[in-house]
Design an enzyme around this catalytic site. Structure first.
Site, mmCIF file in Angstrom:
data_model
loop_
_atom_site.group_PDB
_atom_site.id
_atom_site.type_symbol
_atom_site.label_atom_id
_atom_site.label_comp_id
_atom_site.label_asym_id
_atom_site.label_seq_id
_atom_site.Cartn_x
_atom_site.Cartn_y
_atom_site.Cartn_z
ATOM 1 N N GLU A 168 -5.233 1.682 2.239
ATOM 2 C CA GLU A 168 -5.138 0.517 3.125
ATOM 3 C C GLU A 168 -5.381 0.913 4.574
ATOM 4 O O GLU A 168 -6.015 0.172 5.336
ATOM 5 C CB GLU A 168 -3.759 -0.143 2.977
ATOM 6 C CG GLU A 168 -3.600 -1.476 3.698
ATOM 7 C CD GLU A 168 -3.091 -1.360 5.132
ATOM 8 O OE1 GLU A 168 -3.031 -2.398 5.824
ATOM 9 O OE2 GLU A 168 -2.745 -0.237 5.573
ATOM 10 N N GLU A 169 -4.867 2.073 4.953
ATOM 11 C CA GLU A 169 -4.926 2.495 6.349
ATOM 12 C C GLU A 169 -6.345 2.821 6.818
ATOM 13 O O GLU A 169 -6.584 2.946 8.016
ATOM 14 C CB GLU A 169 -4.023 3.711 6.574
ATOM 15 C CG GLU A 169 -2.535 3.454 6.360
ATOM 16 C CD GLU A 169 -1.910 2.576 7.433
ATOM 17 O OE1 GLU A 169 -2.627 2.139 8.348
ATOM 18 O OE2 GLU A 169 -0.697 2.329 7.357
ATOM 19 N N ASP A 199 5.812 2.302 6.637
ATOM 20 C CA ASP A 199 4.581 1.534 6.520
ATOM 21 C C ASP A 199 3.688 2.266 5.512
ATOM 22 O O ASP A 199 3.033 3.223 5.874
ATOM 23 C CB ASP A 199 3.904 1.436 7.879
ATOM 24 C CG ASP A 199 2.544 0.775 7.855
ATOM 25 O OD1 ASP A 199 2.190 0.168 6.831
ATOM 26 O OD2 ASP A 199 1.827 0.873 8.875
ATOM 27 N N ASP A 254 3.777 -6.062 3.457
ATOM 28 C CA ASP A 254 3.498 -5.008 4.433
ATOM 29 C C ASP A 254 4.597 -5.037 5.482
ATOM 30 O O ASP A 254 5.613 -5.718 5.324
ATOM 31 C CB ASP A 254 2.114 -5.201 5.058
ATOM 32 C CG ASP A 254 1.448 -3.878 5.420
ATOM 33 O OD1 ASP A 254 2.139 -2.992 5.972
ATOM 34 O OD2 ASP A 254 0.237 -3.710 5.168
ATOM 35 N N HIS A 297 3.604 3.488 12.948
ATOM 36 C CA HIS A 297 2.653 4.600 13.001
ATOM 37 C C HIS A 297 3.179 5.766 13.845
ATOM 38 O O HIS A 297 2.421 6.464 14.516
ATOM 39 C CB HIS A 297 1.282 4.131 13.502
ATOM 40 C CG HIS A 297 0.497 3.418 12.448
ATOM 41 N ND1 HIS A 297 -0.882 3.314 12.479
ATOM 42 C CD2 HIS A 297 0.876 2.778 11.317
ATOM 43 C CE1 HIS A 297 -1.303 2.641 11.427
ATOM 44 N NE2 HIS A 297 -0.239 2.302 10.699
ATOM 45 N N HIS A 302 0.819 -1.220 0.000
ATOM 46 C CA HIS A 302 0.000 0.000 0.000
ATOM 47 C C HIS A 302 0.851 1.268 0.000
ATOM 48 O O HIS A 302 1.899 1.354 0.639
ATOM 49 C CB HIS A 302 -1.026 -0.018 1.136
ATOM 50 C CG HIS A 302 -0.492 0.124 2.525
ATOM 51 N ND1 HIS A 302 -0.290 1.345 3.114
ATOM 52 C CD2 HIS A 302 -0.176 -0.805 3.461
ATOM 53 C CE1 HIS A 302 0.141 1.173 4.355
ATOM 54 N NE2 HIS A 302 0.221 -0.123 4.592
#
Length: 346
Positions: free
Chosen positions: A206-207, A174, A229, A311, A64
């Site tokens: 995706e998130e 990410d 991922d 994150h 992603h």
């Protein structure tokens, strides 16, 4: 191709879920040299196709492109910008961050909050709530309103950094690291013979709900798919088994087809690629979850890059893991037989 430089460019680019288009030109430029065709579907997913010698079957890779971020919610009477989150932002990491407000023009700002000198002893023990934070761009309300509207995106401003021992750190690893894995794979496949057509997809959103994987898998109709991922890597104070620098983590569980898992493990062993096994007893929380249940179902695998501090704006990974993940996928694809019917039986 300089993979570390590509990761740096991707990390320092901005593409919050639903606003990824600013990275398209960079991706097209980098991937057009290692793919035969660059496609864009109705949802906006970028698909890099590399033709096989037979073209009877389709192998889909998915990583992603989007990142978590912030969105303008209000502008108060002093010109301070109130905001909310897009995706799983940890509000504890936000105070004192430099940010870019993507309005009519980019505005550099800082996330401020009440200084500790003015907090009660009780409040000092608590994490600052997001409703008590604001972005200060140094302009009065009237000028801010001329440049910024409700719903505009805000991203963290963070330079990519090289640490020691092949470690790297920055925002949005990410899953921009997964995009680089796809680049390594396609680059490596230029040297290898492979039967099947490859569709390497930079998926969107995706998130906020694996949306790009859902639409692209429906469109591509792959015979086999592998999501790429990141996964939580071992760090101080975190009881996890996946370690940085020890190779990609191959997912094992109901979200992953056993034949794909077995093939990835055998490939790693045959080519002396260090790997780790990640047990995933439920939904993987990745694009693999959406791809597996597309149409009548797709035999799906998952290769994950160990990552610390997920994150946050200082996500940390290891370039060795990224490069070995790409090579693992390339060798797996190159060793797939010409006929896949019996290869994917349970």
């Amino acid at each position: 191709m300089d993979y570390k430089e590509l990761l740096k460019k991707l990390s320092e680019s901005h593409g919050v879920s639903g606003h990824e288009r600013g990275i398209y030109d960079l991706l097209r430029k980098e991937f057009e040299e290692i793919s035969d065709e660059v496609l864009e579907d109705n949802f906006g997913n970028l698909i890099f196709k590399k033709k096989g010698t037979k073209g009877k079957y389709k192998v889909m890779l998915a990583a992603h492109l989007d990142e978590i971020g912030l969105m303008v919610k209000d502008i108060d009477e002093k010109g301070f910008i109130k905001f909310t989150t897009v995706g799983g932002v940890d509000q504890r990491t936000l105070p004192s961050q430099e940010v870019i407000v993507h309005g009519k023009k980019e505005l550099l700002g800082v996330i401020g909050s009440k200084p500790p000198h003015l907090l009660s002893s009780e409040d000092m023990e608590k994490a600052i709530k997001i409703e008590d934070m604001y972005v200060d761009v140094g302009l009065p309300k009237k000028e801010v309103e001329e440049l910024v509207k409700i719903g505009d995106i805000i991203t963290i401003k963070r330079d990519f950094r090289e640490l020691l021992n092949d470690y790297v750190s920055g925002k949005a690893l990410d899953d921009r690291a997964g995009i680089v894995v796809m680049a390594v794979c396609l680059d490596e496949l230029k040297k290898l013979y492979h039967y099947h057509d490859i569709y390497a997809v930079a998926t969107l959103q995706e998130e906020v709900g694996v949306r790009g994987a859902t639409t692209s898998a429906y469109n591509v109709e792959p015979d086999i798919a592998i999501a790429i991922d990141v996964t939580h890597g071992k760090a101080r104070g975190v009881s996890l088994e996946i370690e940085l620098g020890k190779g990609p983590a191959i997912g094992k569980g109901p979200n992953m087809h056993p034949a794909v898992y077995k093939g990835l493990v055998e490939t790693a062993k045959n080519y002396n690629i260090n790997y780790q096994v990640e047990p995933l007893p439920g939904p993987s929380g990745t694009d693999a979850w959406a791809i597996q249940v597309s149409r009548e179902g797709v035999p799906t695998g998952l290769v994950s890059i160990p990552l610390r501090y997920m994150h946050t704006s200082v996500e940390t990974g290891n370039m060795k893991d990224i490069i070995s993940s790409g090579k693992l996928l390339a060798y797996y694809i190159a060793n797939l037989p010409e006929e896949l019917e019996g290869h994917l039986c349970y």
